[in-house]
Design a protein around this motif. Structure first.
Motif, PDB file in Angstrom:
ATOM      1  N   THR A  41       0.811  -1.226   0.000  1.00  0.00           N
ATOM      2  CA  THR A  41       0.000   0.000   0.000  1.00  0.00           C
ATOM      3  C   THR A  41       0.835   1.263   0.000  1.00  0.00           C
ATOM      4  OG1 THR A  41      -0.057   0.176   2.396  1.00  0.00           O
ATOM      5  CG2 THR A  41      -1.809  -1.103   1.354  1.00  0.00           C
ATOM      6  N   GLN A  45      -0.543   5.529   5.373  1.00  0.00           N
ATOM      7  CA  GLN A  45      -1.908   5.013   5.384  1.00  0.00           C
ATOM      8  C   GLN A  45      -2.573   5.263   6.740  1.00  0.00           C
ATOM      9  OE1 GLN A  45      -3.222   3.172   2.419  1.00  0.00           O
ATOM     10  NE2 GLN A  45      -1.595   4.583   1.847  1.00  0.00           N
ATOM     11  N   THR A  46      -3.873   5.482   6.717  1.00  0.00           N
ATOM     12  CA  THR A  46      -4.623   5.534   7.967  1.00  0.00           C
ATOM     13  C   THR A  46      -5.066   4.106   8.310  1.00  0.00           C
ATOM     14  OG1 THR A  46      -6.753   5.780   6.851  1.00  0.00           O
ATOM     15  CG2 THR A  46      -5.556   7.808   7.357  1.00  0.00           C
ATOM     16  N   GLU A  48      -7.983   3.197   8.847  1.00  0.00           N
ATOM     17  CA  GLU A  48      -9.204   2.967   8.066  1.00  0.00           C
ATOM     18  C   GLU A  48      -8.866   2.467   6.658  1.00  0.00           C
ATOM     19  OE1 GLU A  48      -8.675   5.541  10.060  1.00  0.00           O
ATOM     20  OE2 GLU A  48     -10.363   5.453  11.466  1.00  0.00           O
ATOM     21  N   GLN A  49      -7.874   3.108   6.036  1.00  0.00           N
ATOM     22  CA  GLN A  49      -7.466   2.672   4.688  1.00  0.00           C
ATOM     23  C   GLN A  49      -6.902   1.247   4.718  1.00  0.00           C
ATOM     24  OE1 GLN A  49      -4.793   6.053   3.977  1.00  0.00           O
ATOM     25  NE2 GLN A  49      -5.887   6.473   2.072  1.00  0.00           N
ATOM     26  N   ALA A  52      -9.874  -1.251   5.210  1.00  0.00           N
ATOM     27  CA  ALA A  52     -10.693  -1.331   3.994  1.00  0.00           C
ATOM     28  C   ALA A  52      -9.940  -2.094   2.904  1.00  0.00           C
ATOM     29  CB  ALA A  52     -11.054   0.072   3.511  1.00  0.00           C
ATOM     30  N   THR A  53      -8.644  -1.819   2.782  1.00  0.00           N
ATOM     31  CA  THR A  53      -7.835  -2.509   1.783  1.00  0.00           C
ATOM     32  C   THR A  53      -7.746  -4.005   2.074  1.00  0.00           C
ATOM     33  OG1 THR A  53      -6.522  -0.515   1.409  1.00  0.00           O
ATOM     34  CG2 THR A  53      -5.540  -2.589   0.701  1.00  0.00           C
ATOM     35  N   ILE A  55      -9.824  -5.875   3.561  1.00  0.00           N
ATOM     36  CA  ILE A  55     -11.095  -6.545   3.266  1.00  0.00           C
ATOM     37  C   ILE A  55     -11.294  -6.682   1.757  1.00  0.00           C
ATOM     38  CG2 ILE A  55     -13.604  -6.227   3.386  1.00  0.00           C
ATOM     39  CD1 ILE A  55     -13.113  -5.202   6.288  1.00  0.00           C
ATOM     40  N   GLN A  56     -11.045  -5.603   1.015  1.00  0.00           N
ATOM     41  CA  GLN A  56     -11.207  -5.682  -0.444  1.00  0.00           C
ATOM     42  C   GLN A  56     -10.261  -6.709  -1.054  1.00  0.00           C
ATOM     43  OE1 GLN A  56     -10.882  -1.717  -2.159  1.00  0.00           O
ATOM     44  NE2 GLN A  56     -12.214  -0.873  -0.578  1.00  0.00           N
ATOM     45  N   ALA A  87     -13.866  -8.696  10.533  1.00  0.00           N
ATOM     46  CA  ALA A  87     -12.712  -9.307   9.860  1.00  0.00           C
ATOM     47  C   ALA A  87     -11.626  -9.698  10.859  1.00  0.00           C
ATOM     48  CB  ALA A  87     -12.163  -8.357   8.803  1.00  0.00           C
TER      49      ALA A  87
ATOM     50  N   VAL B  27     -19.188  -6.330   0.316  1.00  0.00           N
ATOM     51  CA  VAL B  27     -17.770  -6.286  -0.080  1.00  0.00           C
ATOM     52  C   VAL B  27     -16.984  -7.509   0.387  1.00  0.00           C
ATOM     53  CG1 VAL B  27     -15.607  -4.997   0.172  1.00  0.00           C
ATOM     54  CG2 VAL B  27     -17.732  -3.782  -0.225  1.00  0.00           C
ATOM     55  N   ARG B  28     -17.234  -7.931   1.627  1.00  0.00           N
ATOM     56  CA  ARG B  28     -16.492  -9.089   2.145  1.00  0.00           C
ATOM     57  C   ARG B  28     -16.770 -10.335   1.309  1.00  0.00           C
ATOM     58  NH1 ARG B  28     -15.205 -10.981   7.627  1.00  0.00           N
ATOM     59  NH2 ARG B  28     -13.328 -11.308   6.459  1.00  0.00           N
ATOM     60  N   ALA B  31     -15.109 -10.097  -2.096  1.00  0.00           N
ATOM     61  CA  ALA B  31     -13.670 -10.339  -1.966  1.00  0.00           C
ATOM     62  C   ALA B  31     -13.374 -11.826  -1.780  1.00  0.00           C
ATOM     63  CB  ALA B  31     -13.104  -9.535  -0.796  1.00  0.00           C
ATOM     64  N   ARG B 109      -2.151  -0.414  -6.555  1.00  0.00           N
ATOM     65  CA  ARG B 109      -3.115   0.368  -5.799  1.00  0.00           C
ATOM     66  C   ARG B 109      -2.472   1.468  -4.961  1.00  0.00           C
ATOM     67  NH1 ARG B 109      -7.161  -2.602  -2.695  1.00  0.00           N
ATOM     68  NH2 ARG B 109      -7.536  -0.621  -1.735  1.00  0.00           N
ATOM     69  N   ILE B 110      -1.154   1.484  -4.851  1.00  0.00           N
ATOM     70  CA  ILE B 110      -0.484   2.578  -4.144  1.00  0.00           C
ATOM     71  C   ILE B 110      -0.984   3.923  -4.670  1.00  0.00           C
ATOM     72  CG2 ILE B 110       1.727   3.752  -3.761  1.00  0.00           C
ATOM     73  CD1 ILE B 110       3.100   1.080  -3.868  1.00  0.00           C
ATOM     74  N   GLN B 113      -4.692   4.777  -3.436  1.00  0.00           N
ATOM     75  CA  GLN B 113      -5.047   4.502  -2.041  1.00  0.00           C
ATOM     76  C   GLN B 113      -5.987   5.525  -1.406  1.00  0.00           C
ATOM     77  OE1 GLN B 113      -5.150   1.450  -1.451  1.00  0.00           O
ATOM     78  NE2 GLN B 113      -4.464   1.554   0.652  1.00  0.00           N
ATOM     79  N   ALA B 116      -9.315   4.181  -1.045  1.00  0.00           N
ATOM     80  CA  ALA B 116      -9.443   2.887  -0.360  1.00  0.00           C
ATOM     81  C   ALA B 116     -10.656   2.837   0.558  1.00  0.00           C
ATOM     82  CB  ALA B 116      -8.179   2.574   0.428  1.00  0.00           C
ATOM     83  N   TYR B 122     -14.311  -0.338  -5.187  1.00  0.00           N
ATOM     84  CA  TYR B 122     -13.705  -1.622  -4.808  1.00  0.00           C
ATOM     85  C   TYR B 122     -12.465  -1.842  -5.659  1.00  0.00           C
ATOM     86  CZ  TYR B 122     -12.908  -6.601  -4.136  1.00  0.00           C
ATOM     87  OH  TYR B 122     -12.317  -7.813  -3.835  1.00  0.00           O
ATOM     88  N   ILE B 123     -11.330  -2.041  -5.006  1.00  0.00           N
ATOM     89  CA  ILE B 123     -10.083  -2.252  -5.739  1.00  0.00           C
ATOM     90  C   ILE B 123      -9.506  -3.612  -5.365  1.00  0.00           C
ATOM     91  CG2 ILE B 123      -7.742  -1.390  -6.197  1.00  0.00           C
ATOM     92  CD1 ILE B 123      -8.765   1.402  -5.250  1.00  0.00           C
TER      93      ILE B 123
END
Lengths: 135, 257
Positions: A41, A45-46, A48-49, A52-53, A55-56, A87, B27-28, B31, B109-110, B113, B116, B122-123
């Motif tokens: 990443t 990053q936070t 939260e990010q 979320a990442t 999980i995606q 998660a 989303v979960r 994924a 994805r950097i 981000q 995110a 959704y990435i």
């Protein structure tokens, strides 16, 4: 040649205001060479990010590098968000400048492993390769 | 009911539930199903069979081009633009897996981000896992999952390509190919392969020396050829318009079939 068709997926990144990414890039590279799929990443990053990442990307684990001294707030925050979003099955580990005194508390909070300075790279690889692969 | 039959029934029920959750945009579940498809777990294809896409189909846009030409950065800009237009966006970003170890550093994805934690985006990063052709083994399956989850726009980023990784053509409605200034002369612009199959050619990093001549050479042979500076967002509105026009033609052809 035997190449695993179902590699472990691990998010590797840095949280907070911390630009020291030399170590985390070496870790990412070593894990790649060990057959791991790294979702990298990058910096700043936070929590939260990160969550979320994770999980995606449906990763099995999150590895965060922290050299800013903010590990006592950032790592528990990531755990909290993972729980909120259902998660908790994602393993959290960390590395960086983390004093001995902080390690037991963070582990008790649910951080699976903390890699302090001078940890041999092989220890990190062995830990990640030992994670539950089943998905 | 025998134990085995009960087990089969509960698995079946689980598959139906998962398919419903995908179609509800959870989303979960999206994924996890993509993971199963990547890992070729049988339950993944069972869920896939139950998925139906909305009548209003997603726009599927392929972004391809040379390594380092700015594909991820351009996608970041496209996400911003499509979100502003009120669309939800799915991204499948493919990067190369090591042919030696199977490992990968997926870093597309950097550049994206800051999207995110937008719930409308959704990435998913995918390693090629031995697949040739510029996409990952499960990219087509993952696309079906994102279509069923009703994302309005789906962006597929190929690996950094050479001249012959053109599987994206069979998958996307619109293929945008990126090149940069200084990658060759007028003869390069005549060659077969990537530039031949793209619907829209983009000279990215279009503020660099040589951009004008790159545009001129390409425009002798192709249309449209656009100039962008993805890091600054320059040329993005024109690209959005060109993609919309291409999609309109695609949809007309679909309807008349």
């Amino acid at each position: 040649m035997a190449v695993a068709t179902t590699p472990i997926r691990v998010l590797i990144g840095k949280v907070g205001l911390d630009g020291h990414d030399r170590g985390v890039k070496l870790v990412a590279r070593a894990l790649r060479d060990a057959g791991v799929e790294i979702i990298y990443t990058g910096l700043h990053q936070t929590p939260e990010q990160i969550v979320a990442t994770a999980i995606q990307e449906d990763v099995q684990a999150i590895g965060l590098s922290i050299h800013s001294g903010a590990h006592n707030s950032l790592l528990p925050r990531v755990l909290e968000l993972l729980k909120e979003r259902g998660a908790e099955d994602v393993t959290l580990f960390g590395g960086g400048i983390i004093p001995d005194d902080d390690v037991p508390r963070l582990k008790a909070a649910g951080v699976q492993m903390l890699f302090q300075p001078a940890t041999p790279m092989q220890d990190i690889v062995t830990f990640v390769k030992g994670l539950q692969v089943e998905r | 009911m025998s134990e085995a039959a009960a087990d089969r029934a509960s698995k079946r029920e689980n598959v139906v539930t998962m398919a419903k959750q995908v179609m509800a945009g959870d989303v979960r579940t999206v994924a996890r199903v993509i993971t199963w498809l990547e890992n070729q777990v049988p339950v993944g294809s069972a869920v896939l069979k139950l998925l139906r896409s909305p009548v209003q189909r997603a726009m599927v846009i392929g972004i391809t081009g040379y390594p380092g030409s700015g594909k991820s950065t351009l996608i970041d800009q496209l996400i911003t633009a499509y979100r502003r237009l009120g669309n939800t966006v799915g991204v499948l970003a493919v990067d190369i897996s090591s042919p030696l170890t199977g490992g990968a550093v997926l870093g597309d994805r950097i550049r994206m981000q800051h999207h995110a934690d937008d719930p409308g985006v959704y990435i998913r990063s995918m390693g090629t896992r031995g697949q040739q052709g510029g996409l990952a083994r499960a990219t087509r399956d993952a696309l079906q999952v994102l279509e069923a989850a009703a994302y309005d726009v789906i962006l597929i980023e190929t690996i950094g390509v050479g001249q012959n990784e053109i599987d994206i053509v069979a998958v996307a409605h619109t293929v945008v190919a990126l090149t940069t200034p200084g990658l060759g002369d007028d003869i390069q612009a005549m060659k077969a392969g990537l530039v031949e199959v793209a619907d829209i050619l983009v000279v990215n990093q279009g503020d660099r020396d040589g951009a004008d001549s790159a545009l001129r050479h390409l425009r002798e042979w192709h249309t449209p050829v656009l100039r962008t500076v993805a890091v600054k967002g320059e040329g993005v509105p024109e690209l959005i318009a060109a993609i919309a026009e291409r999609q309109r033609v695609h949809d007309l052809v679909q309807v008349s079939r």
